[in-house]
Design a protein around this motif. Structure first.
Motif, PDB file in Angstrom:
ATOM      1  N   ALA A  35       0.939  -1.237  -0.029  1.00 14.35           N
ATOM      2  CA  ALA A  35      -0.143   0.056  -0.021  1.00 14.35           C
ATOM      3  C   ALA A  35       1.027   1.365  -0.087  1.00 14.35           C
ATOM      4  CB  ALA A  35      -0.903   0.054   1.152  1.00 14.35           C
ATOM      5  N   GLU A  36       2.063   1.321   0.524  1.00  7.10           N
ATOM      6  CA  GLU A  36       2.798   2.313   0.656  1.00  7.10           C
ATOM      7  C   GLU A  36       3.536   2.839  -0.591  1.00  7.10           C
ATOM      8  OE1 GLU A  36       6.476   4.437   3.443  1.00  7.10           O
ATOM      9  OE2 GLU A  36       5.439   2.613   4.301  1.00  7.10           O
ATOM     10  N   LEU A  37       3.739   1.561  -1.376  1.00 10.79           N
ATOM     11  CA  LEU A  37       4.355   1.786  -2.699  1.00 10.79           C
ATOM     12  C   LEU A  37       3.452   2.392  -3.624  1.00 10.79           C
ATOM     13  CD1 LEU A  37       6.393  -1.605  -3.839  1.00 10.79           C
ATOM     14  CD2 LEU A  37       7.500   0.778  -3.540  1.00 10.79           C
ATOM     15  N   VAL A  38       2.047   1.922  -3.699  1.00  4.13           N
ATOM     16  CA  VAL A  38       1.067   2.347  -4.507  1.00  4.13           C
ATOM     17  C   VAL A  38       0.731   4.027  -4.009  1.00  4.13           C
ATOM     18  CG1 VAL A  38      -1.315   2.111  -5.143  1.00  4.13           C
ATOM     19  CG2 VAL A  38      -0.138   0.061  -4.961  1.00  4.13           C
ATOM     20  N   ALA A  39       0.829   4.102  -2.762  1.00  5.30           N
ATOM     21  CA  ALA A  39       0.827   5.840  -2.345  1.00  5.30           C
ATOM     22  C   ALA A  39       1.831   6.434  -2.797  1.00  5.30           C
ATOM     23  CB  ALA A  39       0.452   5.751  -0.910  1.00  5.30           C
ATOM     24  N   ALA A  40       2.912   5.834  -3.346  1.00 10.76           N
ATOM     25  CA  ALA A  40       4.287   6.902  -3.599  1.00 10.76           C
ATOM     26  C   ALA A  40       4.066   7.236  -5.296  1.00 10.76           C
ATOM     27  CB  ALA A  40       5.471   5.993  -3.560  1.00 10.76           C
ATOM     28  N   ILE A  41       2.990   6.695  -5.719  1.00 18.10           N
ATOM     29  CA  ILE A  41       2.665   7.081  -7.283  1.00 18.10           C
ATOM     30  C   ILE A  41       2.669   8.552  -7.305  1.00 18.10           C
ATOM     31  CG2 ILE A  41       1.306   6.977  -9.078  1.00 18.10           C
ATOM     32  CD1 ILE A  41       0.440   4.011  -8.278  1.00 18.10           C
ATOM     33  N   GLY A  42       3.271   9.152  -8.198  1.00 20.54           N
ATOM     34  CA  GLY A  42       3.455  10.580  -8.402  1.00 20.54           C
ATOM     35  C   GLY A  42       4.335  11.432  -7.477  1.00 20.54           C
ATOM     36  N   SER A  43       5.113  10.375  -6.659  1.00 23.80           N
ATOM     37  CA  SER A  43       6.078  10.915  -5.852  1.00 23.80           C
ATOM     38  C   SER A  43       7.548  10.250  -6.088  1.00 23.80           C
ATOM     39  CB  SER A  43       5.550  11.320  -4.532  1.00 23.80           C
ATOM     40  OG  SER A  43       5.393  10.121  -3.938  1.00 23.80           O
ATOM     41  N   GLY A  44       8.317  10.368  -4.975  1.00 27.55           N
ATOM     42  CA  GLY A  44       9.559   9.801  -5.215  1.00 27.55           C
ATOM     43  C   GLY A  44       9.837   8.451  -4.229  1.00 27.55           C
ATOM     44  N   LEU A  45      10.760   7.807  -4.718  1.00 24.39           N
ATOM     45  CA  LEU A  45      11.124   6.688  -3.757  1.00 24.39           C
ATOM     46  C   LEU A  45      12.839   6.571  -4.055  1.00 24.39           C
ATOM     47  CD1 LEU A  45      10.231   4.064  -2.700  1.00 24.39           C
ATOM     48  CD2 LEU A  45      10.676   2.828  -4.874  1.00 24.39           C
ATOM     49  N   ARG A  46      13.526   6.476  -2.814  1.00 27.64           N
ATOM     50  CA  ARG A  46      15.052   6.479  -2.809  1.00 27.64           C
ATOM     51  C   ARG A  46      15.404   4.976  -2.526  1.00 27.64           C
ATOM     52  NH1 ARG A  46      19.157   9.689  -3.559  1.00 27.64           N
ATOM     53  NH2 ARG A  46      17.823  11.399  -4.003  1.00 27.64           N
ATOM     54  N   VAL A  47      16.106   4.637  -3.316  1.00 24.29           N
ATOM     55  CA  VAL A  47      16.949   3.319  -2.697  1.00 24.29           C
ATOM     56  C   VAL A  47      18.292   3.395  -2.791  1.00 24.29           C
ATOM     57  CG1 VAL A  47      17.203   0.935  -3.648  1.00 24.29           C
ATOM     58  CG2 VAL A  47      14.898   2.195  -4.108  1.00 24.29           C
ATOM     59  N   GLY A  48      18.876   3.695  -1.469  1.00 22.90           N
ATOM     60  CA  GLY A  48      20.241   3.880  -1.375  1.00 22.90           C
ATOM     61  C   GLY A  48      20.514   5.244  -2.188  1.00 22.90           C
ATOM     62  N   GLU A  49      21.682   5.443  -3.012  1.00 22.06           N
ATOM     63  CA  GLU A  49      21.881   6.568  -3.846  1.00 22.06           C
ATOM     64  C   GLU A  49      21.217   6.835  -4.880  1.00 22.06           C
ATOM     65  OE1 GLU A  49      25.843   5.640  -6.582  1.00 22.06           O
ATOM     66  OE2 GLU A  49      26.108   5.644  -4.385  1.00 22.06           O
ATOM     67  N   VAL A  50      20.031   6.084  -5.242  1.00 24.99           N
ATOM     68  CA  VAL A  50      19.196   6.096  -6.620  1.00 24.99           C
ATOM     69  C   VAL A  50      17.892   6.749  -6.197  1.00 24.99           C
ATOM     70  CG1 VAL A  50      18.028   4.812  -8.261  1.00 24.99           C
ATOM     71  CG2 VAL A  50      20.563   4.169  -7.569  1.00 24.99           C
ATOM     72  N   ALA A  51      17.530   7.642  -6.929  1.00 21.19           N
ATOM     73  CA  ALA A  51      16.330   8.246  -6.705  1.00 21.19           C
ATOM     74  C   ALA A  51      15.287   8.085  -7.843  1.00 21.19           C
ATOM     75  CB  ALA A  51      16.216   9.856  -6.729  1.00 21.19           C
ATOM     76  N   LEU A  52      14.252   7.476  -7.537  1.00 21.44           N
ATOM     77  CA  LEU A  52      13.247   7.323  -8.606  1.00 21.44           C
ATOM     78  C   LEU A  52      11.757   8.081  -8.397  1.00 21.44           C
ATOM     79  CD1 LEU A  52      13.309   3.347  -7.989  1.00 21.44           C
ATOM     80  CD2 LEU A  52      14.599   4.524  -9.810  1.00 21.44           C
ATOM     81  N   PRO A 104      20.450   8.574 -11.119  1.00 25.83           N
ATOM     82  CA  PRO A 104      21.250   7.111 -11.272  1.00 25.83           C
ATOM     83  C   PRO A 104      22.358   7.008 -10.113  1.00 25.83           C
ATOM     84  CG  PRO A 104      21.381   8.464 -13.499  1.00 25.83           C
ATOM     85  CD  PRO A 104      20.877   9.252 -12.374  1.00 25.83           C
ATOM     86  N   GLY A 105      22.700   5.653 -10.021  1.00 30.65           N
ATOM     87  CA  GLY A 105      23.896   5.513  -9.192  1.00 30.65           C
ATOM     88  C   GLY A 105      23.843   3.934  -8.830  1.00 30.65           C
ATOM     89  N   ARG A 106      24.308   3.514  -7.776  1.00 31.78           N
ATOM     90  CA  ARG A 106      24.847   2.122  -7.340  1.00 31.78           C
ATOM     91  C   ARG A 106      23.853   1.674  -6.257  1.00 31.78           C
ATOM     92  NH1 ARG A 106      28.606  -1.968  -7.759  1.00 31.78           N
ATOM     93  NH2 ARG A 106      29.883  -0.712  -9.261  1.00 31.78           N
ATOM     94  N   ILE A 107      23.317   0.650  -6.378  1.00 30.53           N
ATOM     95  CA  ILE A 107      22.446  -0.138  -5.404  1.00 30.53           C
ATOM     96  C   ILE A 107      22.924  -1.272  -4.863  1.00 30.53           C
ATOM     97  CG2 ILE A 107      20.280   1.264  -5.869  1.00 30.53           C
ATOM     98  CD1 ILE A 107      19.379  -1.300  -7.220  1.00 30.53           C
ATOM     99  N   GLY A 108      22.398  -1.623  -3.616  1.00 29.07           N
ATOM    100  CA  GLY A 108      22.936  -2.889  -2.890  1.00 29.07           C
ATOM    101  C   GLY A 108      21.912  -3.533  -2.017  1.00 29.07           C
TER     102      GLY A 108
END
Length: 115
Positions: A63-80, A99-103
């Motif tokens: 539900a939190e992923l779906v609520a993020a539609i229209g906004s951002g998601l940060r995974v490590g140094e990568v922004a989506l 862009p960047g590296r994720i782990g």
């Protein structure tokens, strides 16, 4: 805190994916992944299945992923920028804005503004 639990690429349509501990994410998606409907497919661990072909598995609730539609998601140094739900399967599609590296184990956060 939510974290990245899995990284997968699917270089050849219809063939099994490859699991990774780390990956480079460029503007077009994960290095070594074939181009699809969106650069990145993100799925919550609760919805993860072998047949999904999602690139990133995260510990956020679905539900939190779906609520993020229209906004951002940060995974490590990568922004989506989360653009919408995946068509006939769980998860969301996202464009790469930084862009960047994720782990595996990297922190995952959501935000109000596109990253």
């Amino acid at each position: 805190m939510a974290e990245l639990l899995g990284i997968r690429t699917y270089p050849v349509k219809g063939e099994p994916g490859h699991d990774h501990r780390t990956a480079i994410v460029g503007p077009e998606g994960l290095e070594g992944d074939r181009r699809k409907k969106a650069p990145v497919h993100v799925v919550a661990a609760e919805d993860d299945r072998d047949d999904l072909r999602a690139n990133l598995v995260v510990s956020l609730p679905a539900a939190e992923l779906v609520a993020a539609i229209g906004s951002g998601l940060r995974v490590g140094e990568v922004a989506l920028a989360v653009t919408g739900t995946a068509r006939d399967c769980p998860g969301v599609y996202a464009d790469v804005t930084a862009p960047g590296r994720i782990g595996v184990g990297d922190p995952v956060t959501t935000g109000r503004e596109p990253a």
